[in-house]
Motif scaffolding. Structure first.
Motif, mmCIF file in Angstrom:
data_model
loop_
_atom_site.group_PDB
_atom_site.id
_atom_site.type_symbol
_atom_site.label_atom_id
_atom_site.label_comp_id
_atom_site.label_asym_id
_atom_site.label_seq_id
_atom_site.Cartn_x
_atom_site.Cartn_y
_atom_site.Cartn_z
ATOM 1 N N ALA A 20 0.820 -1.210 0.000
ATOM 2 C CA ALA A 20 0.000 0.000 0.000
ATOM 3 C C ALA A 20 0.857 1.265 0.000
ATOM 4 O O ALA A 20 0.488 2.279 -0.601
ATOM 5 N N LEU A 21 1.998 1.191 0.655
ATOM 6 C CA LEU A 21 2.868 2.362 0.723
ATOM 7 C C LEU A 21 3.438 2.737 -0.647
ATOM 8 O O LEU A 21 3.664 3.917 -0.927
ATOM 9 N N ILE A 22 3.641 1.754 -1.500
ATOM 10 C CA ILE A 22 4.209 2.058 -2.814
ATOM 11 C C ILE A 22 3.132 2.243 -3.886
ATOM 12 O O ILE A 22 3.450 2.592 -5.018
ATOM 13 N N ASP A 23 1.871 2.012 -3.544
ATOM 14 C CA ASP A 23 0.787 2.172 -4.501
ATOM 15 C C ASP A 23 0.434 3.657 -4.613
ATOM 16 O O ASP A 23 -0.032 4.272 -3.649
ATOM 17 N N THR A 24 0.642 4.227 -5.796
ATOM 18 C CA THR A 24 0.439 5.658 -5.973
ATOM 19 C C THR A 24 -1.033 6.065 -5.939
ATOM 20 O O THR A 24 -1.341 7.257 -5.843
ATOM 21 N N ARG A 25 -1.938 5.091 -6.015
ATOM 22 C CA ARG A 25 -3.355 5.410 -5.926
ATOM 23 C C ARG A 25 -3.773 5.707 -4.493
ATOM 24 O O ARG A 25 -4.848 6.257 -4.249
ATOM 25 N N ILE A 26 -2.948 5.327 -3.552
ATOM 26 C CA ILE A 26 -3.247 5.517 -2.132
ATOM 27 C C ILE A 26 -2.496 6.734 -1.615
ATOM 28 O O ILE A 26 -1.264 6.776 -1.656
ATOM 29 N N SER A 27 -3.239 7.704 -1.138
ATOM 30 C CA SER A 27 -2.618 8.928 -0.625
ATOM 31 C C SER A 27 -2.474 8.906 0.892
ATOM 32 O O SER A 27 -1.650 9.651 1.453
ATOM 33 N N LYS A 28 -3.283 8.060 1.562
ATOM 34 C CA LYS A 28 -3.234 8.014 3.027
ATOM 35 C C LYS A 28 -3.527 6.608 3.515
ATOM 36 O O LYS A 28 -4.419 5.935 2.993
ATOM 37 N N ILE A 29 -2.769 6.181 4.503
ATOM 38 C CA ILE A 29 -2.974 4.866 5.125
ATOM 39 C C ILE A 29 -3.153 5.073 6.616
ATOM 40 O O ILE A 29 -2.325 5.731 7.266
ATOM 41 N N THR A 30 -4.223 4.529 7.159
ATOM 42 C CA THR A 30 -4.389 4.501 8.618
ATOM 43 C C THR A 30 -4.223 3.066 9.084
ATOM 44 O O THR A 30 -4.881 2.161 8.565
ATOM 45 N N VAL A 31 -3.345 2.876 10.036
ATOM 46 C CA VAL A 31 -3.147 1.575 10.666
ATOM 47 C C VAL A 31 -3.735 1.639 12.068
ATOM 48 O O VAL A 31 -3.341 2.493 12.866
ATOM 49 N N VAL A 32 -4.703 0.782 12.359
ATOM 50 C CA VAL A 32 -5.247 0.655 13.709
ATOM 51 C C VAL A 32 -4.714 -0.651 14.269
ATOM 52 O O VAL A 32 -4.922 -1.725 13.694
ATOM 53 N N ALA A 33 -3.996 -0.565 15.389
ATOM 54 C CA ALA A 33 -3.322 -1.749 15.915
ATOM 55 C C ALA A 33 -3.062 -1.596 17.408
ATOM 56 O O ALA A 33 -3.152 -0.503 17.969
ATOM 57 N N ARG A 34 -2.721 -2.714 18.035
ATOM 58 C CA ARG A 34 -2.369 -2.692 19.452
ATOM 59 C C ARG A 34 -0.924 -2.264 19.671
ATOM 60 O O ARG A 34 -0.553 -1.856 20.761
ATOM 61 N N ARG A 35 -0.117 -2.374 18.638
ATOM 62 C CA ARG A 35 1.262 -1.874 18.688
ATOM 63 C C ARG A 35 1.653 -1.409 17.293
ATOM 64 O O ARG A 35 1.123 -1.903 16.303
ATOM 65 N N PRO A 36 2.565 -0.457 17.189
ATOM 66 C CA PRO A 36 2.912 0.056 15.864
ATOM 67 C C PRO A 36 3.660 -0.977 15.036
ATOM 68 O O PRO A 36 4.415 -1.796 15.578
ATOM 69 N N PRO A 37 3.452 -0.980 13.728
ATOM 70 C CA PRO A 37 4.200 -1.897 12.868
ATOM 71 C C PRO A 37 5.663 -1.493 12.794
ATOM 72 O O PRO A 37 6.009 -0.320 12.960
#
Length: 270
Positions: A20-37
């Motif tokens: 998702a980070l390299i996909d240019t169609r995606i401008s924003k990513i939200t990660v909801v998690a118990r600990r950061p990736p």
């Protein structure tokens, strides 16, 4: 486009996040998690400035709690989100008790889907174009041979009965939530077979790597590269149309089996 990713610290989720980070169609990513990736793993080869610009991490100790009415922070963070890639789950044997297996595999997922359905209800589609004019997409990473009838194990094939019944139960509930959303949320189910990392196969080297690669190619319904799973999940979430099996005149498709995911990923050059 804004995409939500869960399970980003797991085997599938970390590959989804990378893709998702390299996909240019995606401008924003939200990660909801118990600990950061982890942003320092060997898969995370991106420039840190790209990661900082695109990714927002929300830490939640209790992933069961998706309270639309009493969590304005999470609602505000996801109000413009158009897709969720759900990678939380596992096999029954991965959990200490059946209750914990149900809580994480079923309750987390269904609570989140209900929350996101309400988010989708607030998103105007009129006057939008492209992907923004389409419903919210909930892309669920299930498993091969999930059984929505709860009858896995009744026949001769009794492998992973609990897991297959649970995945099927989650699938059924998600599809029901989607059908009640008044066309505002589409649910897509993906059922990969046993997943292996392409890097792991290549690391075998020589003849062993060739044999493993050949075996995977011969059994697309049973074994699939996790990189292919990630690419399909990301593409399904952001593509203007769902690329595999959604042609004009075809019956609307909501479930893709492992071999279909292989075909889809090959079409994307993976």
């Amino acid at each position: 486009m804004h995409v939500l990713i869960t399970g980003a610290t797991g085997f599938v989720g970390k590959h989804v996040l990378h893709d998702a980070l390299i996909d240019t169609r995606i401008s924003k990513i939200t990660v909801v998690a118990r600990r950061p990736p982890s942003l320092d793993s060997k898969e995370m080869t991106h420039d840190k400035s790209v990661i900082i610009k695109k990714m927002n991490i929300i830490i939640r100790d209790d992933m069961e709690n998706w309270d639309y009415d009493n969590d304005p922070e999470l609602v505000a963070a996801l109000l413009d989100c158009k897709a969720c890639i759900w990678c939380i789950g596992g096999k029954a044997d991965d959990f200490a008790t059946p209750q914990e297996f149900e809580r994480i595999s079923y309750t987390f997922t269904v609570n989140a889907a209900n929350f996101l359905s309400r988010i989708a209800q607030q998103q105007p589609l009129e006057g939008k174009s492209g992907r923004a004019a389409q419903p919210f997409r909930f892309c669920y990473c299930s498993a091969k041979w999930a059984d929505r009838n709860g009858k896995a194990g009744d026949g001769w094939f009794s492998w992973e009965t609990q897991s297959r019944n649970m995945k099927g139960r989650v699938e059924d509930s998600l599809l029901s939530i989607g059908s009640k959303s008044e066309g505002r949320m589409s649910v897509f189910i993906f059922r990969p077979g046993g997943m292996v990392a392409g890097a792991t196969v290549r690391s075998l080297g020589g003849f062993a790597a060739k044999m493993a690669t050949t075996g995977i190619r011969m059994m697309p319904s049973v074994i699939i590269h996790v990189e292919r799973v990630a690419r399909v999940l990301v593409d399904a979430s952001v593509g203007i149309r769902v690329e595999w099996g959604q042609g004009e005149g075809e019956e609307k498709k909501d479930t893709w089996e492992s071999e279909e995911m292989v075909s889809w990923s090959v079409g994307l050059g993976v």
